[in-house]
Scaffold this motif. Structure first.
Motif, PDB file in Angstrom:
ATOM      1  N   GLY A 121       0.826  -1.206   0.000  1.00 42.49           N
ATOM      2  CA  GLY A 121       0.000   0.000   0.000  1.00 42.49           C
ATOM      3  C   GLY A 121       0.861   1.257   0.000  1.00 42.49           C
ATOM      4  N   ASP A 122       1.870   1.255   0.835  1.00 46.10           N
ATOM      5  CA  ASP A 122       2.733   2.419   0.982  1.00 46.10           C
ATOM      6  C   ASP A 122       4.024   2.243   0.177  1.00 46.10           C
ATOM      7  OD1 ASP A 122       3.477   4.891   1.950  1.00 46.10           O
ATOM      8  OD2 ASP A 122       4.436   4.067   3.738  1.00 46.10           O
ATOM      9  N   GLY A 123       3.952   1.495  -0.894  1.00 42.84           N
ATOM     10  CA  GLY A 123       5.157   1.216  -1.674  1.00 42.84           C
ATOM     11  C   GLY A 123       5.249   2.086  -2.909  1.00 42.84           C
ATOM     12  N   THR A 124       5.204   1.470  -4.065  1.00 43.62           N
ATOM     13  CA  THR A 124       5.301   2.223  -5.320  1.00 43.62           C
ATOM     14  C   THR A 124       3.898   2.479  -5.865  1.00 43.62           C
ATOM     15  OG1 THR A 124       5.316   0.215  -6.664  1.00 43.62           O
ATOM     16  CG2 THR A 124       7.443   1.004  -5.842  1.00 43.62           C
ATOM     17  N   GLU A 125       3.855   3.276  -6.920  1.00 43.52           N
ATOM     18  CA  GLU A 125       2.572   3.547  -7.564  1.00 43.52           C
ATOM     19  C   GLU A 125       1.931   2.234  -8.028  1.00 43.52           C
ATOM     20  OE1 GLU A 125       1.467   6.102 -11.402  1.00 43.52           O
ATOM     21  OE2 GLU A 125       3.021   7.036 -10.146  1.00 43.52           O
ATOM     22  N   GLU A 126       2.778   1.374  -8.593  1.00 47.12           N
ATOM     23  CA  GLU A 126       2.290   0.092  -9.114  1.00 47.12           C
ATOM     24  C   GLU A 126       1.774  -0.811  -7.984  1.00 47.12           C
ATOM     25  OE1 GLU A 126       1.583  -1.087 -11.895  1.00 47.12           O
ATOM     26  OE2 GLU A 126       1.743  -3.275 -11.818  1.00 47.12           O
ATOM     27  N   SER A 127       2.544  -0.906  -6.892  1.00 43.99           N
ATOM     28  CA  SER A 127       2.111  -1.799  -5.809  1.00 43.99           C
ATOM     29  C   SER A 127       0.831  -1.269  -5.175  1.00 43.99           C
ATOM     30  CB  SER A 127       3.218  -1.976  -4.764  1.00 43.99           C
ATOM     31  OG  SER A 127       3.415  -0.810  -4.014  1.00 43.99           O
ATOM     32  N   ASN A 128       0.728   0.062  -5.070  1.00 41.37           N
ATOM     33  CA  ASN A 128      -0.489   0.645  -4.516  1.00 41.37           C
ATOM     34  C   ASN A 128      -1.693   0.371  -5.431  1.00 41.37           C
ATOM     35  OD1 ASN A 128      -2.513   3.097  -4.344  1.00 41.37           O
ATOM     36  ND2 ASN A 128      -1.549   2.860  -2.334  1.00 41.37           N
ATOM     37  N   ARG A 129      -1.461   0.485  -6.748  1.00 36.99           N
ATOM     38  CA  ARG A 129      -2.535   0.218  -7.695  1.00 36.99           C
ATOM     39  C   ARG A 129      -3.015  -1.238  -7.571  1.00 36.99           C
ATOM     40  NH1 ARG A 129      -3.322  -2.147 -12.285  1.00 36.99           N
ATOM     41  NH2 ARG A 129      -1.172  -2.828 -12.591  1.00 36.99           N
ATOM     42  N   ARG A 130      -2.052  -2.145  -7.401  1.00 38.30           N
ATOM     43  CA  ARG A 130      -2.393  -3.568  -7.310  1.00 38.30           C
ATOM     44  C   ARG A 130      -3.205  -3.865  -6.042  1.00 38.30           C
ATOM     45  NH1 ARG A 130       0.485  -7.797 -10.338  1.00 38.30           N
ATOM     46  NH2 ARG A 130       1.793  -6.712 -11.828  1.00 38.30           N
ATOM     47  N   ILE A 131      -2.747  -3.304  -4.923  1.00 41.71           N
ATOM     48  CA  ILE A 131      -3.449  -3.670  -3.682  1.00 41.71           C
ATOM     49  C   ILE A 131      -4.792  -2.949  -3.586  1.00 41.71           C
ATOM     50  CG2 ILE A 131      -2.407  -2.025  -2.042  1.00 41.71           C
ATOM     51  CD1 ILE A 131      -2.194  -4.727  -0.225  1.00 41.71           C
ATOM     52  N   THR A 132      -4.887  -1.789  -4.216  1.00 41.07           N
ATOM     53  CA  THR A 132      -6.182  -1.103  -4.254  1.00 41.07           C
ATOM     54  C   THR A 132      -7.175  -1.933  -5.072  1.00 41.07           C
ATOM     55  OG1 THR A 132      -5.047   1.010  -4.092  1.00 41.07           O
ATOM     56  CG2 THR A 132      -7.332   1.079  -4.810  1.00 41.07           C
ATOM     57  N   ALA A 133      -6.702  -2.488  -6.166  1.00 39.98           N
ATOM     58  CA  ALA A 133      -7.559  -3.355  -6.986  1.00 39.98           C
ATOM     59  C   ALA A 133      -7.968  -4.600  -6.197  1.00 39.98           C
ATOM     60  CB  ALA A 133      -6.833  -3.744  -8.273  1.00 39.98           C
ATOM     61  N   ALA A 134      -7.011  -5.156  -5.438  1.00 38.98           N
ATOM     62  CA  ALA A 134      -7.304  -6.355  -4.640  1.00 38.98           C
ATOM     63  C   ALA A 134      -8.354  -6.029  -3.582  1.00 38.98           C
ATOM     64  CB  ALA A 134      -6.022  -6.866  -3.971  1.00 38.98           C
ATOM     65  N   LEU A 135      -8.237  -4.846  -3.006  1.00 39.97           N
ATOM     66  CA  LEU A 135      -9.189  -4.435  -1.977  1.00 39.97           C
ATOM     67  C   LEU A 135     -10.598  -4.351  -2.555  1.00 39.97           C
ATOM     68  CD1 LEU A 135      -9.822  -3.428   0.853  1.00 39.97           C
ATOM     69  CD2 LEU A 135      -9.004  -1.162   0.185  1.00 39.97           C
ATOM     70  N   GLU A 136     -10.713  -3.781  -3.753  1.00 38.80           N
ATOM     71  CA  GLU A 136     -12.018  -3.682  -4.399  1.00 38.80           C
ATOM     72  C   GLU A 136     -12.615  -5.063  -4.648  1.00 38.80           C
ATOM     73  OE1 GLU A 136     -12.095  -1.262  -7.970  1.00 38.80           O
ATOM     74  OE2 GLU A 136     -11.127   0.343  -6.811  1.00 38.80           O
ATOM     75  N   GLU A 137     -11.750  -5.994  -4.987  1.00 38.58           N
ATOM     76  CA  GLU A 137     -12.174  -7.350  -5.297  1.00 38.58           C
ATOM     77  C   GLU A 137     -12.607  -8.102  -4.022  1.00 38.58           C
ATOM     78  OE1 GLU A 137     -12.041  -8.559  -8.443  1.00 38.58           O
ATOM     79  OE2 GLU A 137     -12.691 -10.607  -7.914  1.00 38.58           O
ATOM     80  N   LEU A 138     -11.861  -7.914  -2.942  1.00 33.33           N
ATOM     81  CA  LEU A 138     -12.032  -8.770  -1.763  1.00 33.33           C
ATOM     82  C   LEU A 138     -13.000  -8.234  -0.715  1.00 33.33           C
ATOM     83  CD1 LEU A 138      -8.285  -9.776  -1.128  1.00 33.33           C
ATOM     84  CD2 LEU A 138     -10.098 -11.241  -2.039  1.00 33.33           C
ATOM     85  N   TRP A 139     -13.166  -6.922  -0.690  1.00 36.04           N
ATOM     86  CA  TRP A 139     -13.873  -6.334   0.455  1.00 36.04           C
ATOM     87  C   TRP A 139     -15.255  -6.945   0.693  1.00 36.04           C
ATOM     88  CZ3 TRP A 139     -12.485  -4.147   4.674  1.00 36.04           C
ATOM     89  CH2 TRP A 139     -13.429  -3.513   5.474  1.00 36.04           C
ATOM     90  N   MET A 140     -16.004  -7.152  -0.369  1.00 36.86           N
ATOM     91  CA  MET A 140     -17.378  -7.637  -0.190  1.00 36.86           C
ATOM     92  C   MET A 140     -17.430  -9.074   0.339  1.00 36.86           C
ATOM     93  SD  MET A 140     -18.929  -8.446  -3.899  1.00 36.86           S
ATOM     94  CE  MET A 140     -18.284  -9.668  -4.999  1.00 36.86           C
ATOM     95  N   PHE A 141     -16.277  -9.735   0.405  1.00 31.52           N
ATOM     96  CA  PHE A 141     -16.264 -11.098   0.961  1.00 31.52           C
ATOM     97  C   PHE A 141     -15.864 -11.123   2.441  1.00 31.52           C
ATOM     98  CE2 PHE A 141     -15.674 -11.693  -3.610  1.00 31.52           C
ATOM     99  CZ  PHE A 141     -16.672 -12.620  -3.872  1.00 31.52           C
TER     100      PHE A 141
END
Lengths: 273, 175
Positions: A170-190
């Motif tokens: 999350g607090d890493g690079t632009e790319e890593s933040n983009r990836r974990i933000t996408a993962a959060l969108e995917e996982l949160w509802m579960f």
């Protein structure tokens, strides 16, 4: 005490551990670096070990049931095993039950995705499991309390490791933040399903051998908030939650996972090594 | 009752080693929780050997550790070798095993083998993040070391690097 509910309760705990263990094992040989490949497969091994204790216990319970009690849990038993004419064993429960008989949380069966999705899922689950097992140590059921006590030490490592990864990404690079933000969108509802008890969990909590999962939500959110603040992530506003796993209603992903995991026992019944 | 046989069993257990860390016996690891010996009228197969039923309780280190099944088998084989036939090996989960049960002798052997022995558990068994544990290099004794990975080649170890002598080493993590 309703033995049917206890049996389902133990299976549910076991299924969570086995299915997530199997998912994480998919990283074996594919981790981003060797050390983390080893880390995620170590976590996998811990989870499968925990699943074994729980399936062994479920099998012991079943083998000690009266005929009526055995009949009451018939719907949860693996069909091929019924032709074996022997006592129920741990492998039958893990390797021969069908999709609709699995009671795991949906979040555990979702595809491993990228490293962000794997570590965020592990974090959500470990934070939950840590609270769940902490409480389960007080179970009126001695064996469940012992399994929780044993497993909790391992879960503490899983939680620390996955928390650190969420922060790093999350607090890493632009790319890593983009990836974990996408993962959060995917996982949160579960995540909501973890705290929404089904009938056998409510019964388990009332009778003192299980945990009131709804009561864990606040502590879980506190942990998530602390980690997310460090990770510069925000908790999604949406509160809609997908559920069904604990009642045997799964995503399309579980069937594929079982097909691969159970292949050997289905092709060569009772194979051992 | 059977104190001499019981003593013999404890001596035999000293010869059963951890398959992953062969310098440590199961007693060094602290996983043997109980040894019970009772008389039995049934003679062992072949009619030789002690007429005793032996029951040994061990506790697993990590839930998924494959060494546990091997250890149970090795204990059984060791006893069979000495003529015991009536052997029960039980697993007990509670109280949960901790590295605090490892003997001082075990810790010394680990270090000589090149694995840093576990620190006392109260130092580090928490869920707090990014904590650095002071782990001593087993080769040069420096505390100037860093964590490479919290998980290592077996469930019980993590990987460290010594910043003085530059050697990488395993640390038997506290549990």
């Amino acid at each position: 005490m309703s033995t049917r509910q206890l049996f389902a309760y133990v299976l549910q705990l076991a299924d969570n551990a086995l299915i997530l263990g199997q998912r994480n094992a998919e990283w074996c040989g594919h981790g981003p670096v060797l050390e983390q490949d080893i880390a995620i497969t170590n976590i996998s091994l811990d989870l499968i070990g925990q699943a074994r204790y729980l399936y062994q216990y479920a099998a012991t319970l079943y083998n000690g049931f009266s005929v009526e009690e055995q009949h009451a849990v018939n719907a949860l038993l693996p069909r091929p095993w019924k032709a074996f004419n022997r006592e129920l064993q741990e492998d039958d429960l893990g390797m021969l039950r069908e999709e609709r008989q699995f009671l795991n949380l949906l979040i555990t069966e979702l595809p491993k995705g990228d490293w962000a999705q794997t570590t965020l899922r592990q974090f959500f689950f470990s934070a939950f499991q840590y609270l769940q097992y902490t409480q389960l140590q007080n179970s009126t059921d001695e064996q469940l309390a012992a399994i929780a006590e044993k497993s909790l030490k391992e879960v503490a490592y899983h939680l620390r490791w996955s928390s650190e990864w969420v922060i790093r990404l999350g607090d890493g690079t632009e790319e890593s933040n983009r990836r974990i933000t996408a993962a959060l969108e995917e996982l949160w509802m579960f995540t909501g399903e973890m705290f929404a008890p089904v009938a056998f969990e409510t019964q388990a909590a009332q009778e003192g051998y299980g945990v009131d999962v709804a009561s864990l939500k606040e502590s879980w959110l506190n942990r998530v908030t602390t980690v997310f603040e460090e990770a510069t992530l925000s908790i999604p506003k949406s509160t809609w939650a997908q559920s069904g796993g604990k009642e045997g209603k799964h995503t399309e992903h579980l069937g594929y996972l079982l097909t691969e995991m159970q292949y050997l026992q289905r092709t060569y019944p009772n194979a051992v090594w | 009752m059977n104190t001499s046989i019981e003593e013999q069993i404890w001596l035999l257990l000293e010869e059963v080693k951890d398959p992953e860390v062969p310098v440590l016996s199961v007693l060094d690891l602290g996983i043997v929780r109980d040894v019970k010996v009772s008389d039995t009228e049934v003679p062992p197969l072949g009619g030789e050997g002690p007429k005793a039923a032996v029951s040994i309780t061990i506790t697993p280190t990590y839930s998924g550790c494959p060494a546990m099944d091997v250890i149970s088998m090795d204990i059984r084989l060791k006893l069979i070798e000495k003529g015991y036939r009536n052997i029960t090996i039980k697993q007990s989960l509670s109280p949960a095993w901790t590295t605090d049960w490892m003997t001082e002798e075990g810790k010394r052997k680990l270090k000589a083998y090149g694995i840093a022995p576990p620190n006392p558990k109260q130092q580090f068994c928490t869920t707090d993040m990014f904590r650095e544990e002071a782990v001593q290099c087993p080769r040069c004794n420096s505390y100037h070391t860093e964590l490479i990975s919290e998980f290592g080649s077996t469930a019980c170890k993590s990987m460290y690097r010594c910043l003085d002598c530059k050697e990488a080493f395993d640390y038997f993590k506290c549990h």
